[in-house]
Design a protein around this motif. Structure first.
Motif, PDB file in Angstrom:
ATOM      1  N   ASP A 152     -48.412 -11.421  65.367  1.00 25.34           N
ATOM      2  CA  ASP A 152     -49.757 -10.901  65.115  1.00 25.34           C
ATOM      3  C   ASP A 152     -50.452 -11.500  63.895  1.00 25.34           C
ATOM      4  O   ASP A 152     -51.668 -11.363  63.762  1.00 25.34           O
ATOM      5  CB  ASP A 152     -49.699  -9.376  64.937  1.00 25.34           C
ATOM      6  N   SER A 153     -49.715 -12.120  62.987  1.00 28.42           N
ATOM      7  CA  SER A 153     -50.327 -12.551  61.729  1.00 28.42           C
ATOM      8  C   SER A 153     -49.773 -13.885  61.253  1.00 28.42           C
ATOM      9  O   SER A 153     -48.752 -14.369  61.749  1.00 28.42           O
ATOM     10  CB  SER A 153     -50.120 -11.484  60.653  1.00 28.42           C
ATOM     11  N   SER A 179     -54.886 -12.151  60.392  1.00 35.87           N
ATOM     12  CA  SER A 179     -54.554 -12.059  61.815  1.00 35.87           C
ATOM     13  C   SER A 179     -54.664 -13.440  62.449  1.00 35.87           C
ATOM     14  O   SER A 179     -55.390 -14.316  61.961  1.00 35.87           O
ATOM     15  CB  SER A 179     -55.490 -11.081  62.519  1.00 35.87           C
ATOM     16  N   THR A 217     -51.613 -11.835  54.257  1.00 34.81           N
ATOM     17  CA  THR A 217     -51.643 -12.312  55.633  1.00 34.81           C
ATOM     18  C   THR A 217     -53.038 -12.168  56.245  1.00 34.81           C
ATOM     19  O   THR A 217     -53.859 -11.385  55.771  1.00 34.81           O
ATOM     20  CB  THR A 217     -50.648 -11.535  56.513  1.00 34.81           C
TER      21      THR A 217
END
Length: 216
Positions: free
Chosen positions: A14-15, A198, A196
């Motif tokens: 996801d990141s 996305s 982080t």
């Protein structure tokens, strides 16, 4: 280009890791010292702003601490420069990005060429800030009365004062632009707080960097 081995560790489902802990700490030290220096510098710049000297405990302490805190900011910024200068070299896509900045303002990023870790505007600001930092350091040494100013003739000191004020003003404007852009592009501030972004953010705003990190 990022090291593929590092990219594997920095990319999840996801990141993507944009800044590690050391980079974020370094950035925030620069940010905090900048605020202190901007306020204390304005206090020394004009009598009407002298009340801002409260940030360092009054006039005498401001005159003593301002240059030392300036050295801390310069050293920390130099570390960031060494870490990121390669990512800020201007490419053909960056020139095209700058030529179509109207699409950036209008949020039509689909019309822009893919950019790497930083876009043309960020890179331009990076080099302007380096120039301002260098000017502040050199002029600051000349006007640092307790240590160096006695080495220079008065006209050099006067020129240094003007240069210091101009570079300080340029840096303040640059930081304001930096903060505004970070807030304007949703998700950017989080990169420097949690580290982080996305995958969707990276793919939309920094497609070339996204490809380098993910191989997609």
């Amino acid at each position: 280009m990022n090291n593929p081995d590092n990219a594997d560790r920095d990319v999840t489902k996801d990141s993507i890791v944009r800044y590690n802990a050391a980079e974020r700490i370094n950035h925030w030290v620069v940010a905090i010292t900048f605020v202190i220096l901007a306020l204390s510098g304005l206090a020394l710049f004009h009598p009407a702003l002298f009340w801002l000297s409260f940030v360092l405990g009054g006039g005498p302490w401001t005159r003593i601490l301002h240059p030392f805190i300036g050295l801390v900011m310069f050293v920390c910024f130099a570390l960031l420069t060494l870490r990121f200068w390669r990512h800020n070299l201007i490419s053909k896509n960056d020139v095209a990005w700058l030529e179509n900045v109207g699409d950036v303002i209008s949020n039509r990023e689909e019309n822009l060429p893919p950019v790497g870790r930083y876009n043309g505007g960020q890179k331009l600001l990076f080099w302007v800030m380096i120039a301002c930092m260098a000017g502040l350091l050199l002029s600051g040494i000349v006007i640092w009365r307790a240590w160096f100013s006695w080495l220079f003739p008065i006209f050099v000191i006067r020129l240094a004062v003007v240069l210091h004020a101009l570079c300080g003003f340029g840096l303040i404007v640059g930081i304001i632009v930096h903060i505004y852009a970070a807030i304007w592009v949703q998700g950017t501030v989080g990169a420097m707080t949690r580290g982080t972004v996305s995958r969707a953010w990276a793919r939309k705003h920094h497609a070339e960097w996204y490809r380098n990190m993910t191989g997609e």
